[in-house]
Design an enzyme around this catalytic site. Structure first.
Site, PDB file in Angstrom:
ATOM      1  N   SER A 209       0.833  -1.200   0.000  1.00 56.36           N
ATOM      2  CA  SER A 209       0.000   0.000   0.000  1.00 56.36           C
ATOM      3  C   SER A 209       0.875   1.261   0.000  1.00 56.36           C
ATOM      4  O   SER A 209       1.665   1.456  -0.926  1.00 56.36           O
ATOM      5  CB  SER A 209      -0.966  -0.041   1.185  1.00 56.36           C
ATOM      6  OG  SER A 209      -2.003   0.915   1.041  1.00 56.36           O
ATOM      7  N   ASP A 336     -10.156  -3.395  -5.707  1.00 53.51           N
ATOM      8  CA  ASP A 336      -9.548  -2.679  -4.579  1.00 53.51           C
ATOM      9  C   ASP A 336     -10.163  -1.284  -4.472  1.00 53.51           C
ATOM     10  O   ASP A 336     -10.110  -0.500  -5.417  1.00 53.51           O
ATOM     11  CB  ASP A 336      -8.038  -2.579  -4.804  1.00 53.51           C
ATOM     12  CG  ASP A 336      -7.283  -2.011  -3.608  1.00 53.51           C
ATOM     13  OD1 ASP A 336      -7.897  -1.319  -2.775  1.00 53.51           O
ATOM     14  OD2 ASP A 336      -6.069  -2.265  -3.518  1.00 53.51           O
ATOM     15  N   HIS A 365      -8.431  -4.843  -0.729  1.00 59.21           N
ATOM     16  CA  HIS A 365      -7.173  -4.153  -0.439  1.00 59.21           C
ATOM     17  C   HIS A 365      -6.359  -4.997   0.534  1.00 59.21           C
ATOM     18  O   HIS A 365      -6.744  -5.179   1.694  1.00 59.21           O
ATOM     19  CB  HIS A 365      -7.452  -2.774   0.151  1.00 59.21           C
ATOM     20  CG  HIS A 365      -6.229  -1.920   0.296  1.00 59.21           C
ATOM     21  ND1 HIS A 365      -5.523  -1.452  -0.779  1.00 59.21           N
ATOM     22  CD2 HIS A 365      -5.573  -1.463   1.399  1.00 59.21           C
ATOM     23  CE1 HIS A 365      -4.498  -0.727  -0.365  1.00 59.21           C
ATOM     24  NE2 HIS A 365      -4.501  -0.730   0.964  1.00 59.21           N
TER      25      HIS A 365
END
Length: 405
Positions: A209, A336, A365
């Protein structure tokens, strides 16, 4: 018996069954439709976007998971369910035993490196490769997805280390400066330290991320001078503008957004007095209800951006893959909420010899759960293991630098 009579008999039997138990028939019909939808639209072979050449061939030959269907958990394949439940299940993994090193930075700040204490002798540690992990927005070395990835690298024979950003992982914030998506200075200091500590070791980076954005920024900025030999980026928001808009959609997206905004506020709240001599209005910051509000009131002021739009534009890696000169495997889910399919630079990746993008149909995610009874390792961990194993094989043969030639 003619075909017509068989057909009529079948219809008669179906009608009798329906009238005798209509609810059962409706449930069975719904189940059949659901399974057909799952097989047609959910369980798919991942997309692999990469220019034809050595890197793509390397992945196809060494990562068999890419040639198979990804089977998201049948009863839990929605983006929010995948994200939340995968986080919950990984959370049951035991905390990892680390040895912590504090790295002093030129401006007086500190970050920490958590080295996994190995109970297995992998031989000569002098040239044993280093697996470096960069957690996400509010992550640290004991965050769920970190705990599921680090043991994989250890099992394959790497020295494993997690880079905790300023103020994360239980380390106090000493200066009125935190971290952001475009600031690679702290990472560069960490890489210098690792190189000095282990000068004969290759470094394999993994960013998740926000950690993936920072690692990607470093790779773009450094080009062929990057000290990282290869990398993997997981669930990176490639277009931060579009990702911010997506996570602000009312409903579950916005609920997750507010949760993360609260976490960011709680992170800086204990250090409120440190920012008194800056341009930051901490009273306003602590009232932020979304990530965008927090970035507008805090991040842009701390790092000197003119606006949150400028910050998000500079944070976005989409359109800049050509600057990466190291083998990088990226994995994203098409659903996502931080990086919807239309924001993914798969067309860029398809023209890149250095970057390969794997896109699963579902996964949320940092989710990627699979199987009817999901038990870690999930798809992302299995892909990471196959990718890292094949990289280490090349490294041991002295061929890692020739991968892209």
């Amino acid at each position: 018996m003619t075909t017509l009579s068989v057909t009529n008999s079948t219809i008669d039997y179906a009608l009798i069954l329906y009238y005798s138990n209509p609810r059962l028939i409706l449930i069975l019909s719904f189940g059949i439709v659901f399974i057909l939808y799952y097989l047609a639209d959910v369980a798919k072979q991942p997309i692999l976007a990469c220019q034809e050449g050595k890197f793509k061939k390397f992945l196809q030959e060494n990562c068999p998971i890419l040639q198979q269907r990804y089977w998201p958990t049948l009863w839990c394949f929605g983006t929010h369910a995948q994200t939340a439940l995968a986080n919950f299940l990984r959370g049951w993994l035991p905390d990892l035993p680390y040895h912590r090193e504090l790295i002093k930075l030129p401006d007086g700040g500190i970050v920490s490196l958590d080295w996994l204490e190995s109970y297995v002798n992998h031989g000569n540690s002098g040239n044993q490769p280093v697996a470096l992990f960069l957690p996400g927005l509010t992550g640290h070395s004991q965050t769920e997805y970190v705990k599921s990835l680090v043991p994989v690298a250890q099992k394959l024979g790497c020295k494993c280390v997690v880079f905790n950003n300023r103020g994360r992982g239980g380390v106090a914030l000493l200066t009125p400066k935190t971290y952001c998506a475009v600031n690679t200075g702290d990472l560069r200091e960490v890489l210098k330290y690792i190189q000095k500590k282990y000068p004969n070791s290759a470094i394999f980076g993994t960013g998740i991320s926000l950690g993936g954005i920072i690692l990607g920024q470093y790779l773009v900025e450094s080009g062929d001078k990057a000290v990282i030999s290869a990398a993997m980026l997981i669930s990176v928001p490639w277009d931060v503008h579009a990702g911010a808009a997506s996570i602000e959609i009312p409903g579950l997206n916005l609920m997750l957004n507010k949760h993360l905004a609260r976490s960011l506020c709680n992170m800086v709240r204990p250090y409120k007095e440190k920012f008194e001599k800056t341009d930051v209005n901490m009273e306003s910051v602590l009232q932020s209800r979304t990530i965008r509000e927090f970035d507008d009131r805090f991040t842009t002021k701390i790092f000197g951006f003119n606006s949150v739009d400028e910050y998000y534009q500079l944070s976005s890696l989409r359109g800049r893959l050509h600057g990466i000169k190291r083998p990088v495997l990226c994995v994203n889910a098409a659903d996502d909420m931080f990086a919807p399919f239309y924001t993914l630079p798969h067309q860029e990746a398809s023209q890149s010899s250095h970057v390969a993008m794997v896109i699963t149909s579902r996964g949320g995610h940092i989710g990627f759960m699979e199987g009817f009874l999901p038990i870690a390792p999930f798809f992302s961990e299995r892909l990471y293991e196959q990718y890292l194993r094949s990289l280490l094989k090349l490294y041991k043969e002295g061929k890692i630098k020739n991968l892209l030639c």
